[in-house]
Motif scaffolding. Structure first.
Motif, PDB file in Angstrom:
ATOM      1  N   ALA A   1       0.830  -1.202   0.000  1.00 16.26           N
ATOM      2  CA  ALA A   1       0.000   0.000   0.000  1.00 16.26           C
ATOM      3  C   ALA A   1       0.864   1.251   0.000  1.00 16.26           C
ATOM      4  O   ALA A   1       0.525   2.265  -0.637  1.00 16.26           O
ATOM      5  CB  ALA A   1      -0.917  -0.011   1.218  1.00 16.26           C
ATOM      6  N   LYS A   2       2.029   1.189   0.676  1.00 17.98           N
ATOM      7  CA  LYS A   2       2.919   2.345   0.686  1.00 17.98           C
ATOM      8  C   LYS A   2       3.527   2.578  -0.690  1.00 17.98           C
ATOM      9  O   LYS A   2       3.712   3.721  -1.118  1.00 17.98           O
ATOM     10  CB  LYS A   2       4.027   2.125   1.718  1.00 17.98           C
ATOM     11  CG  LYS A   2       4.938   3.328   1.853  1.00 17.98           C
ATOM     12  CD  LYS A   2       5.953   3.095   2.944  1.00 17.98           C
ATOM     13  CE  LYS A   2       6.854   4.306   3.076  1.00 17.98           C
ATOM     14  NZ  LYS A   2       7.889   4.100   4.122  1.00 17.98           N
ATOM     15  N   GLU A   3       3.806   1.511  -1.403  1.00 20.89           N
ATOM     16  CA  GLU A   3       4.376   1.653  -2.746  1.00 20.89           C
ATOM     17  C   GLU A   3       3.324   2.128  -3.744  1.00 20.89           C
ATOM     18  O   GLU A   3       3.590   3.014  -4.567  1.00 20.89           O
ATOM     19  CB  GLU A   3       4.965   0.323  -3.196  1.00 20.89           C
ATOM     20  CG  GLU A   3       6.163  -0.143  -2.376  1.00 20.89           C
ATOM     21  CD  GLU A   3       6.667  -1.498  -2.824  1.00 20.89           C
ATOM     22  OE1 GLU A   3       6.070  -2.058  -3.776  1.00 20.89           O
ATOM     23  OE2 GLU A   3       7.645  -1.998  -2.233  1.00 20.89           O
ATOM     24  N   LYS A   4       2.112   1.602  -3.669  1.00 27.14           N
ATOM     25  CA  LYS A   4       1.086   1.929  -4.646  1.00 27.14           C
ATOM     26  C   LYS A   4       0.337   3.211  -4.297  1.00 27.14           C
ATOM     27  O   LYS A   4      -0.275   3.820  -5.185  1.00 27.14           O
ATOM     28  CB  LYS A   4       0.089   0.768  -4.742  1.00 27.14           C
ATOM     29  CG  LYS A   4       0.711  -0.524  -5.279  1.00 27.14           C
ATOM     30  CD  LYS A   4      -0.336  -1.622  -5.366  1.00 27.14           C
ATOM     31  CE  LYS A   4       0.247  -2.912  -5.922  1.00 27.14           C
ATOM     32  NZ  LYS A   4      -0.767  -3.990  -6.046  1.00 27.14           N
ATOM     33  N   GLN A   5       0.349   3.604  -3.020  1.00 24.21           N
ATOM     34  CA  GLN A   5      -0.366   4.792  -2.558  1.00 24.21           C
ATOM     35  C   GLN A   5      -1.869   4.645  -2.768  1.00 24.21           C
ATOM     36  O   GLN A   5      -2.576   4.190  -1.910  1.00 24.21           O
ATOM     37  CB  GLN A   5       0.170   6.051  -3.258  1.00 24.21           C
ATOM     38  CG  GLN A   5       1.650   6.344  -2.976  1.00 24.21           C
ATOM     39  CD  GLN A   5       1.877   6.753  -1.517  1.00 24.21           C
ATOM     40  OE1 GLN A   5       1.021   7.381  -0.904  1.00 24.21           O
ATOM     41  NE2 GLN A   5       3.021   6.364  -0.980  1.00 24.21           N
TER      42      GLN A   5
END
Length: 314
Positions: free
Chosen positions: A223-227
């Motif tokens: 989720a942090k990578e894809k935002q």
């Protein structure tokens, strides 16, 4: 006044008494001799004697009157002095009594104040001890609550609807959003405790607790990578479930993190619960205070670092 009357009677008697033959002859002799002396000599002597007598009587009378007046006035003065002395003695006795009472009261007040001062010092030490204990207990409670949320995630953007926040619906949503091989096991899930939004308003956040921490860590990392993630026609975001205090403390570093994004040679991240770590030119620093972090970035990093896209994972 009595002596003056007596003398006057004597003079009158001597003048009114008839003269004897002997007296007549003497008078004739006196008359003969009076031709030699002034005729008014006897009258002058009489006048002087009378004035002297009157003067003595007047002085005696005035002395007596003045003495009587002075004695009366002195009696009044003595009476007033005695009254004043008596009143003064009463006042003195009352003042001494009140002064003694005041001394006793002041002594009691001084002892009470001393005891109060001792109690205040004791209370200060106790309050200080309790303050330290309260801070320690608060930190422990915050840590325990944060640990209890380690397996929680917050999903933002899921539309409201029947069974939209059930464990099955959330598990299927996460599996599809993050391309997981199996649907994660979810213990429970619910909407945030807010009023139900009206039509067109932003949907409430879903809070889900995953059974395995490994699944939670995997989802949060992706989720942090894809935002922002698009799934089933909607865009969602997934965040860790922090306590209000931790979330506020972490949000205080947002300004500093925004400045550090894209700077060459700079890596940064926030360690749990809210400690910003910055690595620049091989030197790592940690900050718990946003102002200190801002000062370090402004003085040390911003003037020298160039823009890139590198960033340390949180």
């Amino acid at each position: 006044m009595t002596s003056r009357s007596t003398k006057g009677r004597q003079l009158s008697t001597s003048i009114a008494k008839p003269s004897s033959p002997t007296t007549s002859s003497a008078s004739s002799e006196t008359a003969v001799s009076g031709a030699e002396a002034p005729a008014g000599a006897h009258a002058e002597d009489f006048k002087r004697e009378l004035l002297s007598s009157l003067r003595d009587d007047f002085v005696s009378m005035m002395r007596t009157e003045v003495r009587e007046v002075l004695e009366r006035e002195m009696a009044v003065v003595r009476r007033d002095i005695r009254a004043i002395r008596s009143a003064f003695e009463d006042f003195k006795s009352t003042a001494n009594t009140e002064l003694a009472t005041l001394r006793n009261t002041m002594g009691d007040a001084e002892r009470s104040l001393t005891a109060c001062s001792d109690d205040i010092e004791t209370l200060k030490r106790e309050v200080k001890r309790l303050g330290v204990l309260a801070d320690s207990l608060q930190n422990k409670c915050e840590d325990l609550e944060s640990r209890s949320r380690r397996n929680n995630i917050r999903i933002v953007g899921v539309p409201e609807g029947p069974n939209s926040c059930s464990t099955t619906s959330v598990a299927d949503l996460l599996q599809e959003a993050f391309n997981l091989a199996d649907a994660p096991l979810i213990d429970r899930s619910h909407r945030s405790l807010q009023p139900v939004p009206k039509q067109g308003q932003r949907p409430r956040t879903i809070v889900a607790r995953l059974h395995y921490y490994k699944d939670c860590a995997t989802i949060l990392s992706q989720a942090k990578e894809k935002q922002r993630i698009k799934v089933k026609g909607v865009t969602i975001s997934v965040y860790p479930d922090y306590t209000a205090q931790v979330a506020k403390a972490r949000a205080a570093f947002n300004g500093v993190r925004q400045q550090l994004r894209g700077l060459e040679g700079v890596r940064f991240g926030i360690a749990h619960p809210a400690r910003l770590r910055i690595t620049y030119n091989g030197t790592e620093k940690s900050f718990l205070n946003p102002e200190e972090a801002q000062a370090y970035v402004t003085q040390t990093i911003t003037p020298h670092a160039a823009r890139t896209d590198r960033q340390m994972p949180s």
